[in-house]
Design an enzyme around this catalytic site. Sequence first.
Site, PDB file in Angstrom:
ATOM      1  NE  ARG A   1      -2.703  -1.506   2.875  1.00 19.30           N
ATOM      2  CZ  ARG A   1      -3.089  -2.535   3.971  1.00 19.30           C
ATOM      3  NH1 ARG A   1      -3.942  -3.541   2.933  1.00 19.30           N
ATOM      4  NH2 ARG A   1      -3.023  -3.270   4.796  1.00 19.30           N
TER       5      ARG A   1
ATOM      6  CG  PHE B   1     -11.793  -6.447  -5.850  1.00 20.78           C
ATOM      7  CD1 PHE B   1     -12.627  -7.306  -6.363  1.00 20.78           C
ATOM      8  CD2 PHE B   1     -11.029  -6.029  -7.049  1.00 20.78           C
ATOM      9  CE1 PHE B   1     -13.012  -7.477  -7.658  1.00 20.78           C
ATOM     10  CE2 PHE B   1     -10.889  -6.633  -9.004  1.00 20.78           C
ATOM     11  CZ  PHE B   1     -12.147  -7.469  -8.265  1.00 20.78           C
TER      12      PHE B   1
ATOM     13  CG  ASP C   1     -15.399  -4.534  -1.605  1.00 18.25           C
ATOM     14  OD1 ASP C   1     -14.365  -4.951  -1.752  1.00 18.25           O
ATOM     15  OD2 ASP C   1     -16.588  -5.290  -1.099  1.00 18.25           O
TER      16      ASP C   1
ATOM     17  CG  ASP D   1      -5.827  -6.039  -2.528  1.00 17.94           C
ATOM     18  OD1 ASP D   1      -4.902  -7.051  -2.575  1.00 17.94           O
ATOM     19  OD2 ASP D   1      -6.028  -5.654  -1.472  1.00 17.94           O
TER      20      ASP D   1
ATOM     21  CB  CYS E   1      -3.627 -13.199  -2.166  1.00 17.31           C
ATOM     22  SG  CYS E   1      -5.994 -12.887  -1.942  1.00 17.31           S
TER      23      CYS E   1
END
Length: 413
Positions: free
Chosen positions: A228, A244, A266, A317, A357
Amino acid sequence: MSEGRPYPSVTITRKGERLLASGHCWAYADEIGGAEELGPDVQLVDVRSQKGSYLGTGWINPRSKIRVRILSTNANDRFDEAFFLRRVRYAWEYRKVVLSGATRACRLIASEADQLPGLTVDRYGDVLVARTLSAGMEGVKPLVFSALAQVLAEEGEPIAGIYERNDSSTRALEGLGQQTGWYEGPGVPLPEAGYPTEVRISENGVLYDVDVAEGQKTGFFLDQKLNRAAAARIAPGKTVLDCFTHIGSFGLNAALAGAAHVHSVDISESAIERARHNARINGLGPDRIDFEVADVFELLDRLEQERRGAYDYVILDPPAFAKTRRAVSSALRGYHDINVKAMRILPRGGYLATASCSHFVTDDLFREMLARSARDAHVSLRQIEARQQSPDHPVLWGVPETSYLKFYLFQVV
């Protein structure tokens, strides 16, 4: 074979032996070649090669596909209070070094990477949040939790309590049920009834109110901390699309770094409500950052139909698209979809931050997907940085599961 040892022995196959020799700490059910008489419950066992060589000691769980989780490869270790205090202290000292003392919001215990398999502990100020995902660790958590409280008290940073987030469905794979709430046990403070489970933290100078009881995982995604900060360095003067956003973290970093404007999106209404709250406590109004509840895939579809240039910086993300090996192909299609659309809506010279991720989507697969997305978008990618998770989520070589986060910064040319 186990003469003089307090634990029964299990023998593993050559395949399992090679895995442990590479530095891994798991032995799967089909890698157990033989065992002395064992009880039906989780217990400590010595793991030995086909030739009888000692390979390590760990918990065997007859209910789990991961049959043995190695706790130590030192035959002299005894798994008592002193052992777990030593492991916790190693983990704490490591974080003080790699985070330069910024340990008020960090991962204190990272499971296998800290040689405490099946346990993650995140720190949010004076509250610790723990997830126990192995039956062996469930049995010794009183020792580990007491050690955590002791080590932090010795540092002059006593905790208010430990909140357990054992609400993961993966606990069933270990024969464990689900439960949440404040931990009650010796050596660990227990907050009074009604003690708040919302904790204010500061990360990279950004304030967040984290709900440790209801937020995703332990309440916040600490692993993107330094990513970040890296993304924020590009943000000054940019018009940013933050996809996101969850509770706003990348967008807030960009806005406070001097972005001209940030639009954060989101699909979760509760996440966006929390993100708006976090913007307010950072003094950011809608002129600096605004929020939208929307499906990012549909939003990018719509933006792709419009002219380039509405945004000159896109941040992607997404949550894990592949939680199993079988899901990799569909995950790669999802990653390709959002990345190729982001590249198409950016002007030449625009910037892209993109992450995955998903452990099962390896860095090689992710890079191949990005290269294919660039070809399909008819652009080239000028790489600025390639990054991983924050060092409080360490990567233990030999245990590929600990290396899961991929993060890239590009200029689109």
